[in-house]
Design a protein around this motif. Structure first.
Motif, PDB file in Angstrom:
ATOM      1  N   LEU A 164       0.826  -1.213   0.000  1.00 30.36           N
ATOM      2  CA  LEU A 164       0.000   0.000   0.000  1.00 30.36           C
ATOM      3  C   LEU A 164       0.860   1.262   0.000  1.00 30.36           C
ATOM      4  O   LEU A 164       0.501   2.270  -0.617  1.00 30.36           O
ATOM      5  CB  LEU A 164      -0.935  -0.004   1.212  1.00 30.36           C
ATOM      6  N   ILE A 165       1.969   1.210   0.712  1.00 34.40           N
ATOM      7  CA  ILE A 165       2.892   2.357   0.705  1.00 34.40           C
ATOM      8  C   ILE A 165       3.532   2.497  -0.679  1.00 34.40           C
ATOM      9  O   ILE A 165       3.597   3.597  -1.242  1.00 34.40           O
ATOM     10  CB  ILE A 165       3.976   2.189   1.782  1.00 34.40           C
ATOM     11  N   LYS A 166       3.986   1.410  -1.240  1.00 34.43           N
ATOM     12  CA  LYS A 166       4.667   1.421  -2.540  1.00 34.43           C
ATOM     13  C   LYS A 166       3.740   1.891  -3.657  1.00 34.43           C
ATOM     14  O   LYS A 166       4.146   2.676  -4.531  1.00 34.43           O
ATOM     15  CB  LYS A 166       5.188   0.015  -2.835  1.00 34.43           C
ATOM     16  N   LEU A 167       2.489   1.428  -3.639  1.00 36.09           N
ATOM     17  CA  LEU A 167       1.575   1.697  -4.743  1.00 36.09           C
ATOM     18  C   LEU A 167       0.789   2.997  -4.587  1.00 36.09           C
ATOM     19  O   LEU A 167       0.441   3.633  -5.584  1.00 36.09           O
ATOM     20  CB  LEU A 167       0.595   0.523  -4.898  1.00 36.09           C
ATOM     21  N   ARG A 168       0.522   3.414  -3.338  1.00 39.90           N
ATOM     22  CA  ARG A 168      -0.353   4.564  -3.122  1.00 39.90           C
ATOM     23  C   ARG A 168       0.401   5.856  -2.817  1.00 39.90           C
ATOM     24  O   ARG A 168      -0.030   6.938  -3.238  1.00 39.90           O
ATOM     25  CB  ARG A 168      -1.324   4.297  -1.961  1.00 39.90           C
ATOM     26  N   LEU A 169       1.472   5.775  -2.062  1.00 48.24           N
ATOM     27  CA  LEU A 169       2.112   6.989  -1.564  1.00 48.24           C
ATOM     28  C   LEU A 169       3.288   7.385  -2.452  1.00 48.24           C
ATOM     29  O   LEU A 169       4.279   6.660  -2.553  1.00 48.24           O
ATOM     30  CB  LEU A 169       2.577   6.775  -0.118  1.00 48.24           C
ATOM     31  N   LYS A 170       3.170   8.544  -3.062  1.00 44.12           N
ATOM     32  CA  LYS A 170       4.211   9.061  -3.958  1.00 44.12           C
ATOM     33  C   LYS A 170       4.870  10.329  -3.412  1.00 44.12           C
ATOM     34  O   LYS A 170       6.048  10.572  -3.661  1.00 44.12           O
ATOM     35  CB  LYS A 170       3.614   9.362  -5.345  1.00 44.12           C
TER      36      LYS A 170
END
Length: 277
Positions: A164-170
């Motif tokens: 979720l961190i890798k895919l959602r947070l930029k």
């Protein structure tokens, strides 16, 4: 990594500062951490070796203890080497993917420890409340199944946290983590965008893993204490309590430290989410 509107876009590196406010003393703080690390490696390794080599110890209680020692060993190796590198070598940078990897294995081993503590409580319940059926209930096949379920549960449920961190947070407000290792909420709180889904999943893990385990451990010991107090002889009650003492101390140590860690993150979702995460 680029800076846009005062935020960091897809940072490739995070910075771990160690213990906030004590940066100048961390080279001294590293000494007791190293001693604890050395004792943990030697102690857990020796415990696993003894239980494996002594056939008389191939009983459910000792097998669960060996698995608990293995998870503790894994957790120690996940966190302490990088922590000592920060304290002694000023090696504070960690690659983004390495941070997520450390986060995954750290929380996976934590959840495995919680599951093994529940399994040990169940073993004590059967041993005291159903002593004549203990060997029939906790067969080698059942023990293997319990260990596999605990391991698979931890691996599957934790994998979504780094994903979720890798895919959602930029976008991140900062790349500096006020911690000695990559912890779920410590990283999520750096984000400069909506982290509601990340916090919600942290809550889900806390309630479905930690909450579930704590409730059933307490229920197991409620039945155990009720059975012990019904024993007619004082010596028998003392012997029964003595078989549970070590597990109770480990249980209290693990969950008290877990709850203490959760209070480092002051917001309510953060506190609950970091109980297991």
């Amino acid at each position: 990594m680029s800076v846009t509107n005062g935020t960091f876009f897809k940072p490739s590196v995070f910075t771990l500062i160690g213990i906030p406010g004590l940066e100048s003393k961390q080279h001294w703080i590293g000494i007791p951490f190293f001693i604890s690390f050395f004792l943990a490696i030697v102690g857990n390794g020796l415990l696993i070796t003894i239980i494996r080599s002594e056939r008389a110890l191939h009983e459910p209680m000792y097998i669960f203890l060996a698995v608990l020692a293995a998870t503790d060993l894994g957790l120690t190796l996940c966190i302490t080497p990088k922590m000592l590198a920060i304290f002694w070598l000023q090696s504070k940078e960690i690659h983004f993917d390495s941070c997520l990897t450390q986060m995954y294995f750290t929380h996976t081993f934590q959840c495995m420890e919680s599951g093994i503590l529940l399994a040990m409580a169940f073993d004590r319940y059967v041993a005291i409340c159903e002593p004549l059926r203990h060997s029939a209930i906790l067969t080698k096949k059942v023990l293997l199944s319990i260990i596999m379920v605990v391991t698979i549960r931890a691996c599957v449920i934790i994998i979504m946290c780094p994903l979720l961190i890798k895919l959602r947070l930029k976008h991140f407000r900062t790349t500096v983590i006020s911690h000695s290792y990559c912890e779920h909420m410590a990283v999520v709180k750096l984000a400069a965008e909506n982290v509601r889904a990340n916090k919600a999943y942290g809550l889900f893990v806390a309630f479905s893993v930690l909450g579930f385990d704590v409730i059933f451990i307490f229920l197991s010991y409620a039945f155990i204490f009720r059975a012990v107090f019904k024993l007619p002889q004082k010596e028998a009650r003392f012997k029964a309590f003595n078989t549970c003492t070590a597990h109770i101390f480990v249980f209290l140590q693990f969950y008290i430290l877990t709850f203490f860690t959760s209070f480092i993150h002051r917001d309510f979702p953060g506190m609950l989410g970091s109980m297991c995460l």
